[in-house]
Design a protein around this motif. Structure first.
Motif, PDB file in Angstrom:
ATOM      1  N   MET B 231      -9.572 -13.848  26.594  1.00  0.00           N
ATOM      2  CA  MET B 231      -9.286 -12.518  26.062  1.00  0.00           C
ATOM      3  C   MET B 231      -7.905 -12.416  25.440  1.00  0.00           C
ATOM      4  SD  MET B 231     -11.059  -9.853  28.576  1.00  0.00           S
ATOM      5  CE  MET B 231     -10.919 -10.611  30.148  1.00  0.00           C
ATOM      6  N   TRP B 232      -6.876 -12.828  26.191  1.00  0.00           N
ATOM      7  CA  TRP B 232      -5.502 -12.708  25.695  1.00  0.00           C
ATOM      8  C   TRP B 232      -5.296 -13.542  24.419  1.00  0.00           C
ATOM      9  CZ3 TRP B 232      -1.431  -9.680  25.875  1.00  0.00           C
ATOM     10  CH2 TRP B 232      -0.171 -10.183  25.531  1.00  0.00           C
ATOM     11  N   PRO B 233      -5.689 -14.829  24.400  1.00  0.00           N
ATOM     12  CA  PRO B 233      -5.542 -15.602  23.162  1.00  0.00           C
ATOM     13  C   PRO B 233      -6.289 -14.965  21.996  1.00  0.00           C
ATOM     14  CG  PRO B 233      -6.116 -17.054  24.954  1.00  0.00           C
ATOM     15  CD  PRO B 233      -6.210 -15.663  25.488  1.00  0.00           C
ATOM     16  N   ASN B 234      -7.447 -14.413  22.266  1.00  0.00           N
ATOM     17  CA  ASN B 234      -8.248 -13.791  21.226  1.00  0.00           C
ATOM     18  C   ASN B 234      -7.505 -12.610  20.608  1.00  0.00           C
ATOM     19  OD1 ASN B 234     -10.655 -13.861  19.842  1.00  0.00           O
ATOM     20  ND2 ASN B 234     -11.527 -12.208  21.052  1.00  0.00           N
ATOM     21  N   LEU B 235      -6.713 -11.943  21.443  1.00  0.00           N
ATOM     22  CA  LEU B 235      -6.013 -10.739  21.015  1.00  0.00           C
ATOM     23  C   LEU B 235      -4.747 -11.085  20.241  1.00  0.00           C
ATOM     24  CD1 LEU B 235      -6.195  -7.610  21.536  1.00  0.00           C
ATOM     25  CD2 LEU B 235      -4.635  -7.982  23.436  1.00  0.00           C
ATOM     26  N   VAL B 236      -3.986 -12.069  20.724  1.00  0.00           N
ATOM     27  CA  VAL B 236      -2.634 -12.269  20.187  1.00  0.00           C
ATOM     28  C   VAL B 236      -2.478 -13.528  19.339  1.00  0.00           C
ATOM     29  CG1 VAL B 236      -1.510 -10.989  22.017  1.00  0.00           C
ATOM     30  CG2 VAL B 236      -1.895 -13.438  22.286  1.00  0.00           C
ATOM     31  N   ALA B 237      -3.424 -14.453  19.395  1.00  0.00           N
ATOM     32  CA  ALA B 237      -3.280 -15.669  18.593  1.00  0.00           C
ATOM     33  C   ALA B 237      -4.628 -15.973  17.954  1.00  0.00           C
ATOM     34  CB  ALA B 237      -2.804 -16.833  19.457  1.00  0.00           C
ATOM     35  N   ASP B 238      -4.949 -15.176  16.952  1.00  0.00           N
ATOM     36  CA  ASP B 238      -6.287 -15.256  16.376  1.00  0.00           C
ATOM     37  C   ASP B 238      -6.347 -16.207  15.172  1.00  0.00           C
ATOM     38  OD1 ASP B 238      -8.880 -14.600  16.673  1.00  0.00           O
ATOM     39  OD2 ASP B 238      -8.805 -12.808  15.422  1.00  0.00           O
ATOM     40  N   ASP B 239      -5.222 -16.863  14.851  1.00  0.00           N
ATOM     41  CA  ASP B 239      -5.264 -17.767  13.695  1.00  0.00           C
ATOM     42  C   ASP B 239      -5.709 -19.158  14.129  1.00  0.00           C
ATOM     43  OD1 ASP B 239      -2.987 -18.246  15.167  1.00  0.00           O
ATOM     44  OD2 ASP B 239      -1.896 -19.053  13.452  1.00  0.00           O
ATOM     45  N   ALA B 240      -6.290 -19.898  13.187  1.00  0.00           N
ATOM     46  CA  ALA B 240      -6.878 -21.197  13.509  1.00  0.00           C
ATOM     47  C   ALA B 240      -5.857 -22.169  14.092  1.00  0.00           C
ATOM     48  CB  ALA B 240      -7.522 -21.792  12.267  1.00  0.00           C
ATOM     49  N   ALA B 241      -4.589 -22.067  13.653  1.00  0.00           N
ATOM     50  CA  ALA B 241      -3.582 -23.036  14.085  1.00  0.00           C
ATOM     51  C   ALA B 241      -3.284 -22.924  15.580  1.00  0.00           C
ATOM     52  CB  ALA B 241      -2.304 -22.858  13.289  1.00  0.00           C
TER      53      ALA B 241
END
Lengths: 313, 299
Positions: B231-241
């Motif tokens: 959930m957290w990564p999906n929210l704050v780091a949504d770019d492919a890199a």
């Protein structure tokens, strides 16, 4: 305990933890409460210098909003279904495991396996098992494969069901989620309950045996009462986890939180609602988070109250 | 069972021998117990089995109306397809990087804090510890909203920092390790003080080796947490890199209405992602079970 002459040392060692906790734990608690009571608060507008009135508007909006009620209903329904089923099943498995000697360790290992999985990844496996390849919703359905679960149902002479595909019904979706969540919840509960059973004093059982008490009475009058603190523990953690249900649904249905083609997010949960409103409507997200906290708090208190009355210790 | 067997021997002297009828009932009950456990074990294992056999089928075989329970021919190239389709190489590297860095930093913070709570004396210690424990009751989602705002203001969106720093401190780990440290006799610390050993050296030479099992449990749980976080990564780091493995996996196979996913390749991707967890389970199970039975948390 050691009396060090340098109390500053303790604070030095604690400083990294305290700094991070102040920023990422204490400040959020304060700020979330503040945001929740500022009507219509959003960070985008706040940065433009907008002032917000103090009030309960966010709570009123959240409670009246239909999407939120759907989330609340889904969350409660899943909790009410999965916690009792998984607890009873886990209890049964733990009691059976405890009563055997050969293969006990082996079976115990198997039952713990689902714990060490990625709930999104295995959700995709469950989705594949229930998935129908073809078009089910059309007037003349073209089916390539009904999926393994339907194949099994049909093998026993049942009718295939559209579980998760386009046009599937709500209860079918909930059934799939219940199966998956119970499967996922079993290992932890079995681990705790079996641990409890193994530490139960054997004397009680010997006494029951001398009296030749029937098995069922031994279970209800000895095993369950002696195990009641563990049962209370898994029920409470089960409810807390259940109210935060989200990633199992993403695993099976994806970010759309519903079967393909469905309007809105029919299977969204409270946590899902909070995440949806996080980037623009922080006031409402905060209100929803406080409501979630309130529900978890009340349910935990009720559980503790009941278990205090019912538990043996 | 051995106790039961023993008591049976004992009772045999004063109690009448069990009649044959009772013996038969007992055997039937045993069979029923094993049958139940066997069926449940099969249900638990079935998704893993289905994942593995589906992952090596061809798409044509996968969509057969009558399913095959063992692949007709093995298509191991599905695994290569999966690796490239879901870009698993980058996802693995990102996740391992985030996992290793956050676990290492988290261990340092946890050890220092647990040491202060277990061995040192300072004003307000008990109140502070109680306050920390109290935060464990609050659902994480309540923090997430403000943390999202904080990290956006810091300009951390779509960086690795955002995936590592907010979750470095775990009150549960501090609690777990503090309990373990407190079991180590205080005399050892006093002796070390008399010898003029520094705190850090004492921690490193005495406490850490003695508390190693707990530290291993914490390491595994933290690494699994990175591997499974969504959930957290999906929210704050949504770019492919900066995608982590779970986000990339879910995003790579989205079923659109009417569209068809290459299911065997999808199952191969799931199998690849599950493999490290399975290895951890195989070799480090007891450490996980130890940590887990004392918490209600996953990862």
């Amino acid at each position: 305990m050691v009396n060090t002459k340098h109390p500053w040392k303790a604070w030095l060692y604690l400083s990294p933890a305290i700094v991070l906790l102040l920023i990422f734990t204490l400040w959020p608690i304060i700020n979330t409460v503040v945001m929740a009571f500022q009507e219509g608060y959003s960070i985008q507008q706040a940065s433009k210098g907008k002032e917000f009135e103090f009030g309960l508007d966010n709570f009123a909006y959240v409670i009246e909003y239909r999407g939120f009620l759907t989330c609340l209903k889904n969350t409660i329904l899943l909790c009410v279904l999965t916690v009792p089923i998984s607890t009873m099943l886990a209890l049964l498995i733990a009691v059976c495991l405890n009563s055997i000697k050969p293969l006990q360790k082996f079976l115990q290992t198997i039952f713990f396996l689902p714990y060490v999985t990625n709930s999104i990844a295995i959700g995709m496996v469950f989705a594949a098992m229930f998935n129908v390849v073809g078009t089910v919703s059309a007037k003349e359905p073209i089916i390539q494969t009904w999926g393994i679960i339907n194949n099994i149902i049909m093998f026993f002479g049942g009718e295939p069901v559209n579980w998760i595909n386009a046009g599937s019904e709500y209860w079918a979706n909930i059934f799939v989620l219940t199966v998956y969540i119970v499967w996922n919840a079993l290992p932890f509960k079995i681990l705790v309950l079996l641990g409890g059973l193994q530490s139960v004093n054997k004397q009680y059982y010997d006494a029951a045996k001398i009296d030749s008490t029937p098995k069922w009475r031994v279970f209800t009058k000895i095993t369950v009462p002696l195990l009641s603190p563990m049962i209370a523990y898994v029920v409470i953690t089960g409810f807390i986890g259940g109210f935060k249900e989200y990633s199992s649904i993403v695993g099976i249905f994806g970010e759309k939180m519903g079967p393909p083609g469905a309007m809105g997010k029919p299977l969204n949960t409270m946590v899902g609602y909070i995440y949806d409103s996080i980037s623009r409507q922080q006031g409402r997200a905060s209100a929803a988070a406080l409501i979630l906290f309130g529900i978890i708090f009340v349910v935990t208190m009720i559980n503790l109250y009941v278990s205090k009355k019912k538990t043996h210790y | 069972m051995s106790d039961i067997a023993k008591s049976q021997v004992m009772h045999a002297k004063d109690i009448k021998q069990l009649s044959t009828q009772q013996t038969v009932a007992k055997i039937l009950a045993k069979i029923a117990v094993y049958a139940f456990l066997g069926v449940m074990a099969l249900i638990v294992l079935f998704p893993f089995y289905w994942m593995l056999i589906s992952s090596v089928k061809s798409l044509d075989e996968y969509i057969l109306a009558v399913p095959t329970f063992f692949p007709q021919e093995f298509h191991f190239e599905n695994y290569i397809d999966a690796f490239t389709t879901a870009n698993l190489g980058t996802l693995f590297l990102n996740t391992v990087y985030v996992g290793v860095v956050s676990t290492a930093l988290s261990l340092v913070i946890t050890v220092l804090s647990a040491f202060a709570f277990a061995r040192l004396e300072f004003k307000g210690k008990n109140a502070l510890f109680a306050a920390l424990l109290a935060t464990m009751m609050i659902p994480g989602e309540l923090f997430t909203i403000t943390n999202y705002i904080t990290v956006s203001k810091l300009g951390w969106l779509n960086t690795f920092e955002v995936l590592i720093i907010p979750f470095l401190v775990s009150v549960f780990y501090i609690y777990l390790l503090k309990q373990n440290f407190m079991q180590i006799p205080n005399e050892l610390y006093l002796a070390a003080k008399v010898d003029g050993t520094s705190d850090i050296k004492y921690l490193w030479k005495v406490m850490i080796p003695l508390a190693l099992p707990t530290l291993i449990s914490i390491t595994i749980l933290k690494m699994m947490g990175s591997w499974n976080s969504y959930m957290w990564p999906n929210l704050v780091a949504d770019d492919a890199a900066h995608h982590l493995v779970t986000n990339g996996l879910r995003g790579a196979f989205v079923v659109e209405e009417g569209g068809m996913v290459n299911f065997p390749v999808q199952m191969a991707a799931v199998a690849i992602v599950s493999f490290p967890l399975f290895m951890v389970f195989l070799f480090l199970r007891k450490y996980i079970m130890k940590g887990v039975s004392r918490s209600g948390i996953k990862g």
